[in-house]
Scaffold this active site. Structure first.
Site, mmCIF file in Angstrom:
data_model
loop_
_atom_site.group_PDB
_atom_site.id
_atom_site.type_symbol
_atom_site.label_atom_id
_atom_site.label_comp_id
_atom_site.label_asym_id
_atom_site.label_seq_id
_atom_site.Cartn_x
_atom_site.Cartn_y
_atom_site.Cartn_z
ATOM 1 N N HIS A 374 28.657 39.764 28.951
ATOM 2 C CA HIS A 374 29.077 39.733 30.401
ATOM 3 C C HIS A 374 30.287 41.005 30.746
ATOM 4 C CE1 HIS A 374 28.021 35.694 31.845
ATOM 5 N NE2 HIS A 374 28.088 35.361 30.495
ATOM 6 N N LYS A 565 39.569 38.113 44.122
ATOM 7 C CA LYS A 565 38.922 38.104 42.716
ATOM 8 C C LYS A 565 40.013 38.202 41.724
ATOM 9 C CE LYS A 565 36.797 41.899 43.862
ATOM 10 N NZ LYS A 565 35.458 41.845 43.399
ATOM 11 N N ARG A 566 39.985 38.143 40.507
ATOM 12 C CA ARG A 566 40.975 38.251 39.584
ATOM 13 C C ARG A 566 41.578 39.802 39.764
ATOM 14 N NH1 ARG A 566 42.163 34.296 35.524
ATOM 15 N NH2 ARG A 566 43.484 35.927 34.628
ATOM 16 N N LYS A 571 39.095 46.632 38.759
ATOM 17 C CA LYS A 571 38.824 45.896 40.111
ATOM 18 C C LYS A 571 39.559 46.809 41.503
ATOM 19 C CE LYS A 571 37.702 41.348 38.190
ATOM 20 N NZ LYS A 571 36.418 41.070 38.320
ATOM 21 N N THR A 673 30.340 38.205 41.199
ATOM 22 C CA THR A 673 29.493 37.125 41.823
ATOM 23 C C THR A 673 30.032 36.822 43.033
ATOM 24 O OG1 THR A 673 30.547 35.694 40.546
ATOM 25 C CG2 THR A 673 28.402 35.986 39.780
ATOM 26 N N LYS A 677 28.725 35.947 47.009
ATOM 27 C CA LYS A 677 29.381 34.734 47.854
ATOM 28 C C LYS A 677 29.653 35.323 49.410
ATOM 29 C CE LYS A 677 30.735 32.688 43.735
ATOM 30 N NZ LYS A 677 31.630 32.676 42.629
HETATM 31 C C1 GLS Z 1 32.555 38.584 33.900
HETATM 32 C C2 GLS Z 1 32.300 39.962 34.644
HETATM 33 O O1 GLS Z 1 33.501 40.663 34.916
HETATM 34 C C3 GLS Z 1 31.674 39.925 36.108
HETATM 35 O O2 GLS Z 1 31.423 40.942 36.596
HETATM 36 C C4 GLS Z 1 30.344 39.076 35.934
HETATM 37 O O3 GLS Z 1 29.890 38.640 37.281
HETATM 38 C C5 GLS Z 1 30.786 37.542 35.330
HETATM 39 C C6 GLS Z 1 29.629 36.735 35.299
HETATM 40 O O4 GLS Z 1 28.513 37.232 34.493
HETATM 41 O O5 GLS Z 1 31.404 37.705 34.079
HETATM 42 N N1 GLS Z 1 33.083 38.631 32.548
HETATM 43 C C7 GLS Z 1 34.098 38.384 32.250
HETATM 44 O O6 GLS Z 1 34.711 38.533 31.000
HETATM 45 N N2 GLS Z 1 34.586 37.814 33.276
HETATM 46 C C8 GLS Z 1 33.865 37.954 34.147
HETATM 47 O O7 GLS Z 1 34.019 37.521 35.215
#
Ligand code: GLS
Length: 839
Positions: A374, A565-566, A571, A673, A677
């Site tokens: 991920h 988002k976080r 980001k 994601t 959304k």
């Molecule tokens: C993450 C990625 O940073 C995101 O881009 C991704 O959409 C998500 C799900 O695959 O996984 N990896 C991570 O460590 N946190 C995330 O949200």
């Protein structure tokens, strides 16, 4: 078959049962019954939580029949099953989703009304299980919804953290963390299953000893044993009878160990031991995209993974499936490397506890696991210091060494005389302090390795896992992420759903590609008018919400420009801030300038130990303080930080968005994601060519997407040639003024030191290349402002974004997984009629 041994024939009862009936009358009766018998309250003294609980139990009863029928069917058929192992499941509130999936939202709404209650208020009452950080945990939750909806036998395995992701408060513009006591009012959705508890060993050492037949075997003598108790939550599919299980493990002390200490008179020592054991499932690590390397975290990983594997062997035994068929009965999907210690743990179980040979065990293991990566961020790739790992898991370390020896032999065979490759690929990093490389372990022990968006998979193959791609090209594949339209449309955006319903029906809920039919209405002025009106109503709700929670007045006619988002430097929430400051500076230079009014909304948490991310939150609030109050601005710009972003909150916010900020440095966001959304709810994206943005752009068309920034190749090339952020600053007067304003203390009551670390970063090495992307971002934002003024154009874009989101349903992702390498078929669940024995 309530009385299997009864000689009396069982008679079917056709009347509705209080625990299964779906009519308004029955629902009301069941609700009253639960309030009385479960909550022990009468209406006059019941709290809102009592009402919520009574309703939750009413709904849970209706899930139970489906749940048990499902379990029974799977057991009888010994169905092949996906075990989705994840350290995080960010489920969000359960009540509303279950109402949607059961198809009884309207009935329950009416039933509550007739009882003088407001369903919306009861839904608000639920404390969400925030057992995840962000995208990774929420993806797991979306996948459970799709698995059940697609009738795929599956189990989610994870940890029942007593404290989920912290609650965020904002004090003086800074983030403050508060523990999330989500269980304190009780959790009506889970059922503890103490009878299926298992024990997990930790620490100690191994010994080689002869067994009763004189064969030498390794024995692991742990110095600690913890008990895992499973808590099950039903996961109902959308309008199917399938209800799968999410099984989360809670850690408890093992009685016998306490007794030992009690016997020796060490009462406090025994109690201390108990606390230490229970600590394992105490709290979720609040880091997204960064590995902390803490001992407790490794304990959490082995804990839930070992419990889950033992649970799987118990299930197999119950279905008379021999252990040799483990890989036929289960496929285990590893959600990132967090559960990857399952690989040596399964080896250990098969060899040490079930007497298989190495080759037999390895044959099974390699066919069982599939690994999803991920992230490409180096700081997120898990590695455990050998010393720590060996202290906690001595036997696993031996097994990993053996896997590594055999693996390196394989590498030598395929790439003779390539010593550097061996060093690069070893499961043990020996460049300094020695570490176990968990991603590499996952690659070697799995038959499939996937990234989460096309670009991400490509970069994995080219870069982070390049050697493994050369070694095992056949293992690599892409599975672009998806989101569930049930939660992120049907539940969260009833107004849009109503409009869609009137034009294209409801098929899209199960087949998101059906949204395409909207394209037929994009030129219909009446439809566009309705679309705008709908958006306006949703925005008004958010305006009211902001007013009541923050006191800030927001102009409902301004563009809602949202980044939720976080918080992470990659980001680039601070790039967004530079845009805000730039607009502000333009107004200050010319107060009568024509400007498209905007409301900038931010939401998201920063890891408690991530200083720079917290400083960015402070910057947003500081800029907001100035901009929102400056009379020259005349309410054309508003900056609002919405605290404590959560799934519940996200559901309110996405529908109101008009512009979705997806501006990570190219090559850094694996997929994203939130981008999906927002677009599904009709927002238009301003974004870089990163993660799934690339595919969103491809689907909606370049004319319906605002593209900005460097590409991944350009980022790499610029870094290679020597990136000098300072030069962008010097050359671009607007950029210079924006940075200078921050540096001067303009937003910090004259204190030039407050944001100095941020400014130094940007002008120093600017790892995430904000300076390089600034101009392109600002120019694109100017185009956005132009486009927003053309109401018809904007509405068209919004409609087409929704119409073209079909690909991003998590149903599509799950189907891809099933067909490509899980090799699992749907299993239909027949709902048995409720029967009652009559004498
Ligand atoms: C993450 C990625 O940073 C995101 O881009 C991704 O959409 C998500 C799900 O695959 O996984 N990896 C991570 O460590 N946190 C995330 O949200």
């Amino acid at each position: 078959q309530i009385l299997p041994n009864s000689s009396e024939p069982l008679k079917e009862v056709r009347v509705e049962d209080d625990r299964t009936g779906l009519s308004i009358e029955t629902l009301k009766r069941a609700f009253a019954d639960n309030l009385f018998y479960i909550q022990g309250k009468f209406p006059e003294i019941a709290s809102r939580n009592d009402f919520y609980m009574a309703l939750a139990y009413t709904v849970r009863d209706r899930l139970l029949r489906r749940w048990l029928n499902t379990a029974e069917t799977y057991t009888r058929n010994a169905s092949r099953t996906v075990a989705y192992m994840s350290a995080e499941f960010l489920m969000g509130p359960q009540l509303g989703n279950n109402l949607i999936n059961l198809g009884i939202y309207d009935q329950v709404n009416q039933a509550m009304k007739e009882l003088g209650l407001d369903l919306e208020e009861l839904l608000e009452e639920e404390e969400e299980p925030g057992l995840g950080n962000g995208g990774l945990g929420r993806l797991a939750a979306c996948y459970l919804d799709s698995l059940a909806t697609l009738e795929i036998p599956s189990l989610g395995y994870g940890i029942r953290y007593e404290f989920g992701i912290f609650e965020q408060d904002i004090k003086d513009g800074w983030q403050v963390e508060i523990t999330d006591k989500w269980l304190s009012a009780g959790n009506p959705w889970e059922l503890p299953r103490p009878e299926w508890s298992v024990e997990v060993k930790l620490g100690g050492h191994t010994e080689m000893r002869a067994d009763e037949h004189g064969h030498f075997k390794v024995y692991w003598l742990p110095d600690k044993i913890v008990k895992g108790i499973p808590y099950d939550t039903p996961i109902l599919g959308y309008k199917t009878n399938t209800a799968n299980t999410l099984r989360l493990w809670k850690a408890e002390a093992v009685e016998s160990f306490d007794f030992y200490a009690f016997d020796s008179g060490d009462y406090l020592g025994a109690v201390h031991q108990k606390t230490v054991s229970e600590n394992i499932s105490k709290v979720l690590y609040p880091n997204d995209n960064s590995a902390q390397g803490k001992e407790l975290r490794l304990a959490q990983q082995i804990f839930f993974v070992s419990c889950s594997l033992k649970d799987m062997t118990r299930i197999m035994a119950g279905q008379n499936v021999p252990l040799e068929q483990f890989a036929d009965k289960f496929v285990i999907q590893l959600n990132d490397t967090h559960p990857s210690v399952a690989i040596p743990e399964l080896m250990r179980l098969l060899i040490d506890e079930h007497n298989m040979t190495w080759d037999q065990a390895w044959g099974i293991t390699k066919k069982t696991f599939a690994y999803t990566n991920h992230t490409l961020l180096p700081e997120a790739l898990e590695r455990w210091p050998i010393s720590l790992f060996g202290r906690m898991l001595p036997r696993h370390l031996e097994i990993i060494y053996e896997i590594n020896n055999r693996f390196l032999d394989e590498v030598r065979m395929k790439f003779p005389d390539d010593v550097d490759r061996l060093r690069r690929m070893s499961l043990i990093d020996e460049s300094g302090e020695r570490y176990v490389r968990m991603a590499f372990l996952a690659c070697v022990g799995s038959y499939s390795i996937n990234g989460v968006a096309a670009l991400h998979t490509e970069l994995l193959q080219k870069d982070v896992l390049h050697d493994f791609y050369e070694m095992y090209p056949e293992k690599f594949n892409n599975k672009t992420n998806g989101i569930t339209p049930r939660r992120f449309m049907v539940l969260s955006n009833p107004r849009l759903c109503k409009l869609l319903h009137s034009k294209i029906g409801d098929e899209w809920v199960k087949n998101l590609y059906e949204l395409r039919k909207l394209e037929g209405f994009v030129d219909d002025p009446e439809f566009r008018h309705q679309w705008r009106q709908m958006k306006q109503e949703i925005k008004q709700d958010v305006v009211d919400y902001i007013k009541s929670t923050t006191g800030i007045n927001v102009n409902v006619n301004s563009m809602f420009d949202i980044q939720a988002k976080r918080f992470h430097e990659y980001k680039r929430q601070h790039l967004n801030v530079l845009h805000i400051i730039t607009l502000y500076n333009r107004i200050k230079a010319n107060p009568n300038i024509e400007i498209t009014p905007r409301t900038f909304l931010f939401g998201g948490k920063a890891a408690p130990g991530y200083y720079m991310a917290k400083l960015i939150i402070k910057l947003i609030n500081s800029v907001g303080d100035i901009v929102n109050r400056d009379p020259d601005v005349r309410d054309r710009l508003k900056v609002v930080f919405l605290k404590d972003f959560s799934v519940k909150f996200a559901q309110k916010i996405y529908p109101a968005a008009e512009l979705s900020e997806q501006i990570s440095t190219a090559g850094k966001e694996a997929s994203g994601t939130g981008n999906m959304k927002f677009a599904l709810n009709g927002a238009i994206t301003i974004g870089t060519l990163d993660g799934a943005n690339v595919e969103i752009l491809e689907e909606v068309g370049a004319e319906n997407f605002f593209l900005c920034g460097l590409t991944t190749e350009e980022v790499y090339a610029l870094k290679a040639k020597g990136y000098k952020p300072w030069e962008y600053y010097k050359k671009d007067p607007e950029l210079k003024l924006a940075i200078d304003r921050i540096a001067s203390g303009f937003f910090s009551h004259g204190d030039p030191n407050l944001f100095k670390p941020l400014v130094d970063h940007l002008l120093g090495n600017d790892q995430y290349m904000l300076m390089a992307d600034y101009r392109s971002y600002i120019d694109t934002q100017d185009e956005v402002s132009q486009a927003y003024r053309d109401i018809d154009r904007w509405t068209r874009m919004s409609i087409l974004n929704v119409a073209r989101m079909g690909k991003f349903s998590s149903d599509r992702s799950i189907r891809d997984y099933c067909e490509d390498f899980w090799k699992i078929q749907p299993v239909k669940i027949d709902l048995k009629q409720y029967v009652e024995a009559t004498a």
